[in-house]
Design an enzyme around this catalytic site. Structure first.
Site, PDB file in Angstrom:
ATOM      1  N   THR A   1      85.300 -32.493 -27.940  1.00 31.33           N
ATOM      2  CA  THR A   1      85.987 -31.612 -26.981  1.00 31.33           C
ATOM      3  C   THR A   1      85.186 -30.340 -26.706  1.00 31.33           C
ATOM      4  OG1 THR A   1      88.164 -30.658 -26.510  1.00 31.33           O
ATOM      5  CG2 THR A   1      87.335 -30.342 -28.743  1.00 31.33           C
ATOM      6  N   LYS A   2      84.262 -30.026 -27.630  1.00 34.19           N
ATOM      7  CA  LYS A   2      83.548 -28.755 -27.523  1.00 34.19           C
ATOM      8  C   LYS A   2      82.548 -28.738 -26.365  1.00 34.19           C
ATOM      9  CE  LYS A   2      84.304 -26.126 -30.513  1.00 34.19           C
ATOM     10  NZ  LYS A   2      85.406 -25.196 -30.873  1.00 34.19           N
ATOM     11  N   ASP A   3      82.226 -29.899 -25.796  1.00 37.91           N
ATOM     12  CA  ASP A   3      81.342 -29.922 -24.613  1.00 37.91           C
ATOM     13  C   ASP A   3      81.914 -29.056 -23.499  1.00 37.91           C
ATOM     14  OD1 ASP A   3      79.829 -31.761 -25.922  1.00 37.91           O
ATOM     15  OD2 ASP A   3      80.225 -33.437 -24.558  1.00 37.91           O
TER      16      ASP A   3
END
Ligand SMILES: Cc1ncc(COP(=O)(O)O)c(C=O)c1O
Length: 456
Positions: free
Chosen positions: A42-44
């Site tokens: 999700t950190k993208d």
């Protein structure tokens, strides 16, 4: 149709329904599978947003270096963004992080500094401090600081929130996410609560982190802080991206419960996810079991992919060394009878029948035991080897009535009793159990049925 670079593929991840782990829980439980992002987490989303906002603000100029303290996933997002946009990357990480995460970041061209985990955040050796120091020393460098940079929250406000609103057609009632920097919880929560202020948000915290106590008491309690193993969430600081107003409740999940649930998500749902995803689902189900209603739609954000935990959660020896033994999910009496005969009628013998008739049923049907009935009632039982022993002593027995040789009836068990409980009732003298289904029909469960259920 094609994308101009890999970073254009960030976001628009699928929403998938849980089908097995939610057994017995009301409502619909969906998971947002964030490993579909190109950096597998999700950190993208926030990495891209932090870089784009820094470019706009003039903090990041061509040829610059991005420096960040990251547990790996933000690093991956930043590294992919840096490749697409032509920047260099240096990352600092705590030494509790998986070696895989470090190797992955190196594979995408980043330089990695590994720092000690168990030091205070303001200790010069901590990965927060080392990142800040490098930023001061390296010219044309940009330190995104994912904890306090609100572009992190904005990324989820602009992407994750609207995606969930659309994907559930506005039906979402509960949103659950682990809380690390707070971006994926608070950005999404802000958007969703603006659409419907009744949406309930549940933050997943870990033991050793300050969030839950802070939310409940307003006290930042240093005594709550101690080392824990789960990666990516729970903190010993209060990041600016955590807006406690947007998180209705916190639940703490142990390292062990998270690890075991991650493995179950992989095995039972085909979702090969990371450790924190296990924690998110464990906490969410604990809440859902008590609180969710039939029409509720709960969405749980699963932050990353299982490959990053192959040497930990997905390594049997590592699990054993940490005492993380799985409690298996066992089939229930209902599962067993459903599989066996559905609506099949119980075979029994009348108490008026002759023993010789029973012997022929045993032989013909291949049974080893039979319930004895008197009209509608079950009043006794017969077991093959016991009759054989009695016949060896007295051959005239075969002319006797069943009521003269029968033993006490088999034990009744509850429909929800699971295999582990059922097998504790079975022994040489009690080779079968009886269970009444929802339609009041009685079924038999033999020791062979239990063995079959254990191996299928
Ligand atoms: C594996 C994993 N789980 C959970 C989180 C927590 O997400 P957030 O920082 O948005 O609170 C992170 C963040 O780094 C992570 O890497």
């Amino acid at each position: 149709m094609y994308y101009n670079s890999i970073i254009e593929t960030i976001g628009n991840t699928p929403l998938v329904r849980l089908n097995k782990l939610n057994k017995g829980i009301k409502g619909t439980i969906l998971v947002k599978v964030e490993y579909f992002n190109p950096g597998n987490s999700t950190k993208d989303r926030m990495a891209l947003k932090m870089v784009e906002d820094a470019e706009k603000a003039g903090h990041l100029k061509p040829g610059g270096t991005i420096i960040e303290g990251t547990s790996g996933n933000t690093g991956m997002g930043l590294a992919l963004t840096a490749i697409a946009k032509g920047y260099k990357c240096i990352f600092t990480m705590a030494d509790k992080q998986s070696q895989e995460k470090i190797n992955i970041l190196k594979a995408v061209g980043a330089e990695v500094f590994v720092c000690p985990t168990n030091v205070e955040p303001d200790d010069p050796r901590s990965y927060y401090s080392v990142a800040k120091k490098l930023n001061r020393e390296i010219p044309n460098s940009f330190y995104p600081n994912q904890y306090d940079n609100l572009s992190n929250t904005t990324a989820h406000y602009e992407t994750t929130g609207p995606e969930l609103w659309e994907q559930t057609e506005g039906k979402i009632t509960h949103y659950v996410a682990t809380v690390g920097t707070g971006g994926s919880m608070c950005g999404t929560a802000k958007f969703l609560k603006e659409q419907n202020d009744q949406i309930f948000t549940l933050g997943i915290d870990t033991y050793g982190s300050v969030f839950k106590k802070y939310k409940e008491t307003g006290i930042f309690d240093e005594n709550e802080i101690y080392p824990y193993l789960t990666e990516g969430f729970g903190e010993d600081i209060l990041p600016k991206n955590v807006d406690f107003e947007l998180i209705d409740q916190f639940i703490k999940v142990t390292d062990k419960d998270g690890a075991i649930m991650a493995r179950r998500l992989s095995k039972e749902e085909g979702l090969f996810v990371g450790w924190s995803s296990g924690s998110a689902v464990f906490g969410a189900l604990e809440y859902a079991r008590e609180q969710l209603k039939e029409d509720d739609v709960m969405v749980i954000l699963l932050p990353d992919h299982g490959t990053r935990y192959l040497n930990k959660v997905y390594n049997e020896n590592w699990m054993k060394d940490h005492g993380y033994t799985e409690t298996r999910s066992f089939a229930s009496a209902k599962d067993i009878i459903d599989k066996k005969n559905g609506s099949g009628k119980l075979v029994s013998v009348s108490s008026d029948a002759r023993v010789s008739e029973v012997i022929s049923i045993f032989n013909k049907e291949g049974f080893s035991q039979l319930p004895v009935t008197d009209g509608e009632n079950i009043i006794g039982s017969l077991i093959d080897y016991k009759i054989l022993n009695q016949l060896l002593e007295d051959s005239s027995l075969k002319e006797k009535k069943v009521s003269e040789v029968m033993e006490k009836p088999f034990q009744f068990v509850a429909l929800h009793n699971t295999l582990d409980v059922l097998s504790s009732f079975i022994d040489k003298n009690n080779p079968a159990l009886l269970v009444r289904d929802e339609k009041n029909q009685v079924h038999i469960i033999t020791k062979h049925d239990l063995l079959l259920a254990m191996t299928t």
